[in-house]
Design an enzyme around this catalytic site. Structure first.
Site, PDB file in Angstrom:
ATOM      1  N   GLU A 265       0.893  -1.161   0.000  1.00  0.00           N
ATOM      2  CA  GLU A 265       0.000   0.000   0.000  1.00  0.00           C
ATOM      3  C   GLU A 265       0.924   1.200   0.000  1.00  0.00           C
ATOM      4  O   GLU A 265       1.739   1.362   0.909  1.00  0.00           O
ATOM      5  CB  GLU A 265      -0.873  -0.047   1.255  1.00  0.00           C
ATOM      6  CG  GLU A 265      -1.960   0.999   1.241  1.00  0.00           C
ATOM      7  CD  GLU A 265      -2.369   1.378   2.639  1.00  0.00           C
ATOM      8  OE1 GLU A 265      -2.633   0.496   3.466  1.00  0.00           O
ATOM      9  OE2 GLU A 265      -2.403   2.591   2.893  1.00  0.00           O
ATOM     10  N   CYS A 302      -2.584   7.706   4.698  1.00  0.00           N
ATOM     11  CA  CYS A 302      -2.563   7.465   3.250  1.00  0.00           C
ATOM     12  C   CYS A 302      -3.896   7.839   2.628  1.00  0.00           C
ATOM     13  O   CYS A 302      -4.013   7.935   1.420  1.00  0.00           O
ATOM     14  CB  CYS A 302      -2.213   6.020   2.963  1.00  0.00           C
ATOM     15  SG  CYS A 302      -3.278   4.926   3.841  1.00  0.00           S
TER      16      CYS A 302
HETATM   17  N1  LIG Z   1       0.986   6.426   1.840  1.00  0.00           N
HETATM   18  C1  LIG Z   1       1.235   5.987   3.027  1.00  0.00           C
HETATM   19  O1  LIG Z   1       0.411   5.369   3.661  1.00  0.00           O
HETATM   20  C2  LIG Z   1       2.539   6.215   3.633  1.00  0.00           C
HETATM   21  C3  LIG Z   1       3.525   6.880   2.955  1.00  0.00           C
HETATM   22  N2  LIG Z   1       4.717   7.067   3.532  1.00  0.00           N
HETATM   23  C4  LIG Z   1       5.754   7.787   2.750  1.00  0.00           C
HETATM   24  O2  LIG Z   1       7.037   7.261   3.053  1.00  0.00           O
HETATM   25  C5  LIG Z   1       7.923   8.281   3.482  1.00  0.00           C
HETATM   26  C6  LIG Z   1       8.906   7.706   4.460  1.00  0.00           C
HETATM   27  O3  LIG Z   1       8.202   7.096   5.508  1.00  0.00           O
HETATM   28  P1  LIG Z   1       8.473   5.632   5.993  1.00  0.00           P
HETATM   29  O4  LIG Z   1       7.379   5.243   6.858  1.00  0.00           O
HETATM   30  O5  LIG Z   1       9.806   5.494   6.567  1.00  0.00           O
HETATM   31  O6  LIG Z   1       8.304   4.734   4.693  1.00  0.00           O
HETATM   32  P2  LIG Z   1       9.320   3.980   3.780  1.00  0.00           P
HETATM   33  O7  LIG Z   1       8.501   3.496   2.661  1.00  0.00           O
HETATM   34  O8  LIG Z   1      10.510   4.789   3.467  1.00  0.00           O
HETATM   35  O9  LIG Z   1       9.803   2.744   4.658  1.00  0.00           O
HETATM   36  C7  LIG Z   1       8.933   1.682   4.972  1.00  0.00           C
HETATM   37  C8  LIG Z   1       9.749   0.461   5.366  1.00  0.00           C
HETATM   38  O10 LIG Z   1      10.492  -0.019   4.250  1.00  0.00           O
HETATM   39  C9  LIG Z   1      11.890  -0.032   4.545  1.00  0.00           C
HETATM   40  N3  LIG Z   1      12.609   0.378   3.347  1.00  0.00           N
HETATM   41  C10 LIG Z   1      12.742   1.623   2.833  1.00  0.00           C
HETATM   42  N4  LIG Z   1      13.404   1.590   1.664  1.00  0.00           N
HETATM   43  C11 LIG Z   1      13.702   0.303   1.430  1.00  0.00           C
HETATM   44  C12 LIG Z   1      14.388  -0.375   0.394  1.00  0.00           C
HETATM   45  N5  LIG Z   1      14.888   0.262  -0.658  1.00  0.00           N
HETATM   46  N6  LIG Z   1      14.529  -1.706   0.490  1.00  0.00           N
HETATM   47  C13 LIG Z   1      14.038  -2.367   1.544  1.00  0.00           C
HETATM   48  N7  LIG Z   1      13.372  -1.782   2.553  1.00  0.00           N
HETATM   49  C14 LIG Z   1      13.208  -0.469   2.508  1.00  0.00           C
HETATM   50  C15 LIG Z   1      12.043   0.957   5.681  1.00  0.00           C
HETATM   51  O11 LIG Z   1      13.160   0.658   6.456  1.00  0.00           O
HETATM   52  P3  LIG Z   1      14.193   1.851   6.818  1.00  0.00           P
HETATM   53  O12 LIG Z   1      13.370   2.973   7.357  1.00  0.00           O
HETATM   54  O13 LIG Z   1      15.101   1.234   7.803  1.00  0.00           O
HETATM   55  O14 LIG Z   1      14.857   2.200   5.518  1.00  0.00           O
HETATM   56  C16 LIG Z   1      10.759   0.757   6.448  1.00  0.00           C
HETATM   57  O15 LIG Z   1      10.818  -0.376   7.273  1.00  0.00           O
HETATM   58  C17 LIG Z   1       6.985   9.352   4.012  1.00  0.00           C
HETATM   59  O16 LIG Z   1       7.573  10.618   3.995  1.00  0.00           O
HETATM   60  C18 LIG Z   1       5.841   9.243   3.064  1.00  0.00           C
HETATM   61  O17 LIG Z   1       6.110   9.947   1.892  1.00  0.00           O
HETATM   62  C19 LIG Z   1       4.965   6.603   4.785  1.00  0.00           C
HETATM   63  C20 LIG Z   1       4.019   5.955   5.521  1.00  0.00           C
HETATM   64  C21 LIG Z   1       2.715   5.689   4.992  1.00  0.00           C
HETATM   65  O1  LIG Z   2      -7.230   6.043   7.704  1.00  0.00           O
HETATM   66  C1  LIG Z   2      -7.025   4.912   8.128  1.00  0.00           C
HETATM   67  O2  LIG Z   2      -7.657   4.436   9.070  1.00  0.00           O
HETATM   68  C2  LIG Z   2      -5.973   4.048   7.486  1.00  0.00           C
HETATM   69  C3  LIG Z   2      -5.031   4.863   6.725  1.00  0.00           C
HETATM   70  C4  LIG Z   2      -3.865   4.105   6.259  1.00  0.00           C
HETATM   71  O3  LIG Z   2      -3.962   2.975   5.878  1.00  0.00           O
HETATM   72  C5  LIG Z   2      -2.571   4.762   6.248  1.00  0.00           C
HETATM   73  O4  LIG Z   2      -2.496   5.952   6.496  1.00  0.00           O
HETATM   74  O5  LIG Z   2      -1.563   4.064   6.008  1.00  0.00           O
END
Ligand SMILES: NC(=O)C1=CN([C@@H]2O[C@H](COP(=O)(O)OP(=O)(O)OC[C@H]3O[C@@H](n4cnc5c(N)ncnc54)[C@H](OP(=O)(O)O)[C@@H]3O)[C@@H](O)[C@H]2O)C=CC1
Ligand SMILES: O=C(O)CCC(=O)C(=O)O
Length: 525
Positions: A265, A302
Site C-alpha cells: 500500500e 494514506c
Molecule cells: N501512503 C502511506 O500510507 C505512507 C507513505 N509514507 C511515505 O514514506 C515516506 C517515508 O516514511 P516511511 O514510513 O519510513 O516509509 P518507507 O517506505 O521509506 O519505509 C517503509 C519500510 O520499508 C523499509 N525500506 C525503505 N526503503 C527500502 C528499500 N529500498 N529496500 C528495503 N526496505 C526499505 C524501511 O526501512 P528503513 O526505514 O530502515 O529504511 C521501512 O521499514 C513518508 O515521507 C511518506 O512519503 C509513509 C508511511 C505511509
Molecule cells: O485512515 C485509516 O484508518 C488508514 C489509513 C492508512 O492505511 C494509512 O495511512 O496508512
C-alpha cells in the site's frame, strides 16, 4: 513488560548484532532509551527456516484453534497496559487518544478475523458433484477450498504503529489464513514493536503453537528487509509505506527465481470532487470538515485528502476563502519522524516553487519536528501538464485544481493515477452528474464515498482499503477488512478424491457446518 532491544525468534529473545537502531522522540529530537540490535543474515535465515518448519503444523490447526490464537494475541496486547501507549507516544509523537483508539482497532481486527475463521466463508468451499451419466462425457467429482500460501513477511508502517504494524491488519490476516509471519519492525517505533511482538510470542506459547509461527526482526539498513522478501521460504508479503520503498521491494519479490505476491500500500492523494450544486449550496460549510480531515494526525494518513477538484467560479472561490480562514488558525502537527518531517517540508517547497501553483493559505508555525497545513491551488491545464503535481506529499498539504468546465474536470479525472479513495461532495441535484462520473471513479479508486472524506477507514466486511497503482501494487486486494485474508490464500481443486482423503471442509457430511456452493448454489449449513 521490559523492552530489551532484542530480536524475537524461536519463542525467545536474542540481541541483534547487525548494527544499532535508536528510537527518536520526534517532538524533541532526543534519542530514547534502549538500543535495538539489527538482525544479521543468520538471524534472518533462522527466522525463515523456523517459519517454514511451522507452516505444516500451523496450517493443520483448526479454524477454531487459530481463532482462539488471534483472540489470545488481542488479550495479550491489552494486558501490556499503559506501557504500550506511553512508549508509542514517545516514539511517534502521536497523542494518547489516537493511540488508545488504534490499540482498540488492532484488537478489533484480530477479533474480526477470529469471527471470519469461525464463519468458514474464507474457505470458499465448493462442490460440483460427479455426473457419471453426463453426455457426451461424464463429469468428475470436483471440490475446491482455499489453502494458505506459506510464510508471510510483514513490514510495519511508520504512521500506524499498532494497527498497521507488528500485530496489525497484515499480520492478523496472514495468521488467520494459516501463514506464519516474520515481521520487519519499522525503525521509527522499535520499542512499541517489541512490546507487541512479545505479546504475540506469549500468545503463540499459550496456544501451544510452533515457535516459528511468529518472529520479529529489526534492520539497521535495508539488507535484511530485502533479504526477507528474497528468501525462498517466504511466499507473500504485506507492506505500507512510500512508493519508492514499495516499488523497490516489489522488484525484489518479482525478481526472485520464484516470484511472490507483494502487497504494497503506497501513495494516494485521495481526490475530493466538489460537484456544482454542493459547492453552491454549502461550499463554505464543507471547509471546516475538509480542514479537519486534512490536518488529522498531521496529515500522515494514506487516505489524506491531497487533491480537491471543482469548477472555477465564485462558488469555488467561496470554498477557498472559507478554507483559507480555517487553515490559517490550524495548529501545526507533530510529524512521525525527522525524515518524514523533512520530506513534507521539501514536498511543500516543491509545490510552492512549481510554476502556476499558488499558495492559498498555511497554518500556524510549529515547534520541533512539526508540519504546518498548507493549501495550494492550480488551474486544470497546468495540473494536466505537470505530472509531478500528482505526487503524494505525505502530510497536511492539499492542492485545489480549478477546472474551466465539466469537460475539463472530466479530463482531469481521466488523467488521475490510481487512488485508495475518491470522495464526491454532492446535492440531490448533482445525482445525474455523479451517475455519469461513477464509471470513471470506480476505475480510479478502491473506495468511492459521498459527502465525507476517506480518513478513518472502517474495519469491516465490505471495506476495500486498496486501489489501482500507485495506491497499491495489486488493485485486486485490500489491506483492511475481512477480505484481506484472501491475499494469503490460494484455491485448490480436488478431483475424484475418495471420501477418506477429502479435507474436512469438503466432506459430504459438512462436519464444520459451513456454507458451501454445491452444484453452483450456495447451501447454508
Ligand atoms: N501512503 C502511506 O500510507 C505512507 C507513505 N509514507 C511515505 O514514506 C515516506 C517515508 O516514511 P516511511 O514510513 O519510513 O516509509 P518507507 O517506505 O521509506 O519505509 C517503509 C519500510 O520499508 C523499509 N525500506 C525503505 N526503503 C527500502 C528499500 N529500498 N529496500 C528495503 N526496505 C526499505 C524501511 O526501512 P528503513 O526505514 O530502515 O529504511 C521501512 O521499514 C513518508 O515521507 C511518506 O512519503 C509513509 C508511511 C505511509
Ligand atoms: O485512515 C485509516 O484508518 C488508514 C489509513 C492508512 O492505511 C494509512 O495511512 O496508512
Amino acid at each position: 513488560m521490559t523492552i530489551t532491544g532484542e530480536l524475537l525468534i524461536d519463542g525467545g529473545a536474542r540481541p541483534g548484532t547487525g548494527g544499532a537502531i535508536h528510537a527518536v522522540d520526534p517532538s524533541t529530537g532526543a534519542t530514547l532509551d534502549v538500543t535495538f540490535g539489527g538482525a544479521t543474515k543468520a538471524d534472518l535465515d533462522e527466522a525463515c527456516a523456523l517459519a517454514a518448519a511451522a507452516f505444516g503444523p500451523y496450517r493443520a490447526t483448526s479454524p477454531e484453534q487459530r481463532a482462539v490464537f488471534l483472540e489470545t494475541v488481542a488479550a495479550k496486547i491489552e494486558a501490556i497496559g499503559d506501557d504500550l501507549i506511553v512508549r508509542a507516544m514517545a516514539e511517534t509523537g502521536l497523542p494518547r487518544a489516537r493511540l488508545e483508539g488504534e490499540r482498540g482497532r488492532t484488537m478489533g481486527q484480530l477479533k474480526m478475523f477470529a469471527g471470519v475463521l469461525r464463519d468458514g466463508g474464507w474457505l470458499e468451499a465448493r462442490i460440483d458433484p460427479a455426473q457419471p451419466d453426463r453426455k457426451p462425457l461424464p463429469r468428475p467429482d470436483l471440490r475446491l477450498r482455499n489453502v494458505p500460501l506459506g510464510p508471510v513477511a510483514v513490514f510495519g508502517a511508520s504512521n500506524f504503529p499498532l494497527a498497521f504494524s507488528v500485530a496489525g491488519g497484515d499480520t492478523a490476516s496472514a495468521l488467520a489464513a494459516g501463514c506464519p509471519v516474520v515481521v520487519k519492525a519499522h525503525p521509527a517505533h522499535p520499542g512499541t514493536s517489541e512490546l507487541v511482538g512479545r505479546a504475540v510470542q506469549e500468545a503463540v506459547k499459550a496456544c501451544g503453537l510452533p515457535s516459528g509461527v511468529f518472529a520479529l526482526l529489526h534492520d539497521a539498513g535495508i539488507e535484511i528487509s530485502q533479504g526477507l522478501v528474497a528468501d525462498a521460504r517466504i511466499k507473500a508479503a504485506g507492506f505500507t509505506g512510500s512508493r519508492r520503498a514499495g516499488l523497490a521491494l516489489t522488484a525484489v519479490a518479482q525478481g526472485r527465481p520464484e516470484p511472490i505476491p507483494f502487497y504494497a500500500e503506497m501513495s494516494s492523494i485521495n481526490p475530493v470532487l466538489l460537484l456544482p450544486n454542493a459547492l453552491k449550496a454549502r461550499g463554505a460549510a464543507i471547509a471546516p470538515d475538509f480542514v479537519a480531515a486534512l490536518t488529522q494526525g498531521a496529515g500522515q494518513f494514506c487516505t489524506n485528502p491531497g487533491l480537491i477538484l471543482g469548477i472555477d467560479g465564485p462558488e469555488l472561490d467561496a470554498f477557498l476563502a472559507a478554507t483559507a480562514e480555517v487553515i490559517a488558525k490550524a495548529p501545526a502537527g507533530q510529524m512521525l519522524t525527522p525524515g518524514i518531517c523533512k520530506a513534507y517540508t521539501g514536498g511543500v517547497k516543491a509545490l510552492a516553487e512549481t510554476s502556476g501553483v499558488t499558495e492559498v493559505a498555511h497554518g500556524l508555525e510549529g515547534g520541533h519536528g512539526q508540519g504546518r497545513a498548507t493549501l495550494f491551488s492550480v488551474d486544470a491545464a497546468t495540473f494536466l501538464a505537470t505530472p509531478h503535481l500528482q505526487d503524494e506529499v505525505f502530510g497536511a498539504a492539499s492542492l485545489v485544481v480549478r477546472a474551466q468546465d465539466l469537460a475539463q474536470l472530466t479530463q482531469v479525472l481521466a488523467a488521475l493515477e490510481g487512488q485508495l479513495t475518491i470522495a464526491v461532495h454532492m446535492e440531490e441535484a448533482d445525482t445525474d452528474l455523479a451517475r455519469a462520473l461513477l464509471p470513471t471513479l470506480e476505475l480510479k479508486a478502491g473506495r468511492v464515498l459521498v459527502n465525507g472524506f476517506g480518513t478513518g477507514v472502517e474495519v469491516g466486511h465490505a471495506m476495500v482499503h486498496g486501489g489501482p497503482f500507485p495506491s497499491t501494487s495489486d488493485s485486486r486486494s485490500t489491506s483492511v477488512g475481512s477480505l484481506a485474508i484472501f491475499r494469503f490464500l490460494r484455491p485448490v481443486s480436488y478431483q475424484n478424491l475418495p471420501a477418506a482423503l477429502l479435507p474436512v471442509e469438503l466432506q459430504d457430511a459438512n462436519p464444520l457446518g459451513i456454507a458451501r456452493r454445491v452444484d453452483g448454489k450456495v447451501v447454508l449449513a
